[in-house]
Design a protein around this motif. Structure first.
Motif, PDB file in Angstrom:
ATOM      1  N   MET A  27       0.847  -1.162   0.000  1.00 38.57           N
ATOM      2  CA  MET A  27       0.000   0.000   0.000  1.00 38.57           C
ATOM      3  C   MET A  27       0.896   1.229   0.000  1.00 38.57           C
ATOM      4  O   MET A  27       1.843   1.313   0.759  1.00 38.57           O
ATOM      5  CB  MET A  27      -0.895  -0.023   1.251  1.00 38.57           C
ATOM      6  N   THR A  28       0.577   2.184  -0.861  1.00 39.23           N
ATOM      7  CA  THR A  28       1.352   3.402  -0.948  1.00 39.23           C
ATOM      8  C   THR A  28       0.453   4.587  -0.642  1.00 39.23           C
ATOM      9  O   THR A  28      -0.639   4.697  -1.190  1.00 39.23           O
ATOM     10  CB  THR A  28       1.936   3.579  -2.359  1.00 39.23           C
ATOM     11  N   ILE A  29       0.918   5.445   0.235  1.00 41.59           N
ATOM     12  CA  ILE A  29       0.194   6.668   0.556  1.00 41.59           C
ATOM     13  C   ILE A  29       1.089   7.832   0.179  1.00 41.59           C
ATOM     14  O   ILE A  29       2.257   7.879   0.564  1.00 41.59           O
ATOM     15  CB  ILE A  29      -0.186   6.727   2.044  1.00 41.59           C
ATOM     16  N   LYS A  30       0.512   8.755  -0.557  1.00 40.36           N
ATOM     17  CA  LYS A  30       1.273   9.900  -1.031  1.00 40.36           C
ATOM     18  C   LYS A  30       0.681  11.169  -0.425  1.00 40.36           C
ATOM     19  O   LYS A  30      -0.518  11.400  -0.511  1.00 40.36           O
ATOM     20  CB  LYS A  30       1.197   9.968  -2.559  1.00 40.36           C
ATOM     21  N   VAL A  31       1.516  11.987   0.175  1.00 40.66           N
ATOM     22  CA  VAL A  31       1.077  13.265   0.717  1.00 40.66           C
ATOM     23  C   VAL A  31       1.142  14.275  -0.422  1.00 40.66           C
ATOM     24  O   VAL A  31       2.203  14.545  -0.965  1.00 40.66           O
ATOM     25  CB  VAL A  31       1.969  13.707   1.901  1.00 40.66           C
ATOM     26  N   VAL A  32      -0.015  14.815  -0.772  1.00 41.83           N
ATOM     27  CA  VAL A  32      -0.092  15.721  -1.905  1.00 41.83           C
ATOM     28  C   VAL A  32       0.093  17.170  -1.457  1.00 41.83           C
ATOM     29  O   VAL A  32       0.692  17.967  -2.161  1.00 41.83           O
ATOM     30  CB  VAL A  32      -1.452  15.565  -2.624  1.00 41.83           C
ATOM     31  N   ARG A  33      -0.400  17.489  -0.288  1.00 40.61           N
ATOM     32  CA  ARG A  33      -0.333  18.853   0.201  1.00 40.61           C
ATOM     33  C   ARG A  33      -0.029  18.864   1.684  1.00 40.61           C
ATOM     34  O   ARG A  33      -0.451  17.987   2.420  1.00 40.61           O
ATOM     35  CB  ARG A  33      -1.698  19.498   0.007  1.00 40.61           C
ATOM     36  N   GLY A  34       0.708  19.851   2.130  1.00 42.05           N
ATOM     37  CA  GLY A  34       0.973  19.995   3.546  1.00 42.05           C
ATOM     38  C   GLY A  34       2.255  19.292   3.959  1.00 42.05           C
ATOM     39  O   GLY A  34       2.966  18.708   3.140  1.00 42.05           O
ATOM     40  N   ASN A  35       2.516  19.363   5.239  1.00 44.37           N
ATOM     41  CA  ASN A  35       3.714  18.760   5.804  1.00 44.37           C
ATOM     42  C   ASN A  35       3.329  18.060   7.106  1.00 44.37           C
ATOM     43  O   ASN A  35       3.544  18.590   8.191  1.00 44.37           O
ATOM     44  CB  ASN A  35       4.769  19.857   6.046  1.00 44.37           C
ATOM     45  N   PRO A  36       2.748  16.858   7.010  1.00 44.83           N
ATOM     46  CA  PRO A  36       2.285  16.184   8.226  1.00 44.83           C
ATOM     47  C   PRO A  36       3.459  15.680   9.066  1.00 44.83           C
ATOM     48  O   PRO A  36       4.520  15.342   8.551  1.00 44.83           O
ATOM     49  CB  PRO A  36       1.459  15.018   7.689  1.00 44.83           C
ATOM     50  N   THR A  37       3.206  15.628  10.349  1.00 49.99           N
ATOM     51  CA  THR A  37       4.205  15.082  11.265  1.00 49.99           C
ATOM     52  C   THR A  37       4.158  13.563  11.174  1.00 49.99           C
ATOM     53  O   THR A  37       3.180  12.990  10.679  1.00 49.99           O
ATOM     54  CB  THR A  37       3.907  15.519  12.706  1.00 49.99           C
ATOM     55  N   PRO A  38       5.195  12.900  11.665  1.00 49.64           N
ATOM     56  CA  PRO A  38       5.152  11.432  11.669  1.00 49.64           C
ATOM     57  C   PRO A  38       3.963  10.874  12.453  1.00 49.64           C
ATOM     58  O   PRO A  38       3.395   9.846  12.078  1.00 49.64           O
ATOM     59  CB  PRO A  38       6.478  11.035  12.314  1.00 49.64           C
ATOM     60  N   GLU A  39       3.570  11.559  13.522  1.00 50.23           N
ATOM     61  CA  GLU A  39       2.422  11.101  14.313  1.00 50.23           C
ATOM     62  C   GLU A  39       1.123  11.215  13.506  1.00 50.23           C
ATOM     63  O   GLU A  39       0.261  10.345  13.574  1.00 50.23           O
ATOM     64  CB  GLU A  39       2.295  11.921  15.607  1.00 50.23           C
ATOM     65  N   GLU A  40       0.971  12.308  12.734  1.00 49.26           N
ATOM     66  CA  GLU A  40      -0.211  12.468  11.904  1.00 49.26           C
ATOM     67  C   GLU A  40      -0.259  11.416  10.804  1.00 49.26           C
ATOM     68  O   GLU A  40      -1.319  10.860  10.508  1.00 49.26           O
ATOM     69  CB  GLU A  40      -0.236  13.867  11.289  1.00 49.26           C
ATOM     70  N   LEU A  41       0.880  11.126  10.216  1.00 53.26           N
ATOM     71  CA  LEU A  41       0.923  10.070   9.195  1.00 53.26           C
ATOM     72  C   LEU A  41       0.581   8.714   9.790  1.00 53.26           C
ATOM     73  O   LEU A  41      -0.134   7.916   9.174  1.00 53.26           O
ATOM     74  CB  LEU A  41       2.297  10.019   8.538  1.00 53.26           C
ATOM     75  N   ALA A  42       1.090   8.447  10.987  1.00 52.42           N
ATOM     76  CA  ALA A  42       0.793   7.168  11.636  1.00 52.42           C
ATOM     77  C   ALA A  42      -0.694   7.047  11.944  1.00 52.42           C
ATOM     78  O   ALA A  42      -1.290   5.978  11.768  1.00 52.42           O
ATOM     79  CB  ALA A  42       1.613   7.033  12.912  1.00 52.42           C
ATOM     80  N   ALA A  43      -1.316   8.135  12.378  1.00 56.35           N
ATOM     81  CA  ALA A  43      -2.743   8.102  12.676  1.00 56.35           C
ATOM     82  C   ALA A  43      -3.557   7.879  11.400  1.00 56.35           C
ATOM     83  O   ALA A  43      -4.500   7.076  11.386  1.00 56.35           O
ATOM     84  CB  ALA A  43      -3.167   9.407  13.346  1.00 56.35           C
ATOM     85  N   ALA A  44      -3.201   8.576  10.330  1.00 59.48           N
ATOM     86  CA  ALA A  44      -3.915   8.395   9.067  1.00 59.48           C
ATOM     87  C   ALA A  44      -3.746   6.980   8.536  1.00 59.48           C
ATOM     88  O   ALA A  44      -4.702   6.358   8.050  1.00 59.48           O
ATOM     89  CB  ALA A  44      -3.412   9.409   8.038  1.00 59.48           C
TER      90      ALA A  44
END
Length: 69
Positions: A1-18
């Motif tokens: 599974m690949t997740i790509k952040v298109v906009r913004g600069n999420p923290t590692p914690e935000e990425l882990a939650a998503a």
């Protein structure tokens, strides 16, 4: 599974939650039996709309014949 952040600069914690939410949803979808129809949502049931608004003859009957889609 690949997740790509298109906009913004999420923290590692935000990425882990998503990622946790996405993986939980994927696991729930995989656990559902295939071929079994899902129960219809009551908001989408046409019988809910038609039960109260059957048109009656009269000068304003045309107003009550609208069927929301």
């Amino acid at each position: 599974m690949t997740i790509k952040v298109v906009r913004g600069n999420p923290t590692p914690e935000e990425l882990a939650a998503a990622l946790a939410v996405v993986r939980a949803r994927a696991a729930a979808a995989a656990a559902e039996p295939s071929g079994v129809p899902k129960p219809r949502d009551s908001w989408a049931d046409p019988a809910r709309v038609a039960a109260d608004r059957l048109p009656q003859p009269g000068p304003t009957a045309w107003r009550r014949t609208f069927w929301p889609g």
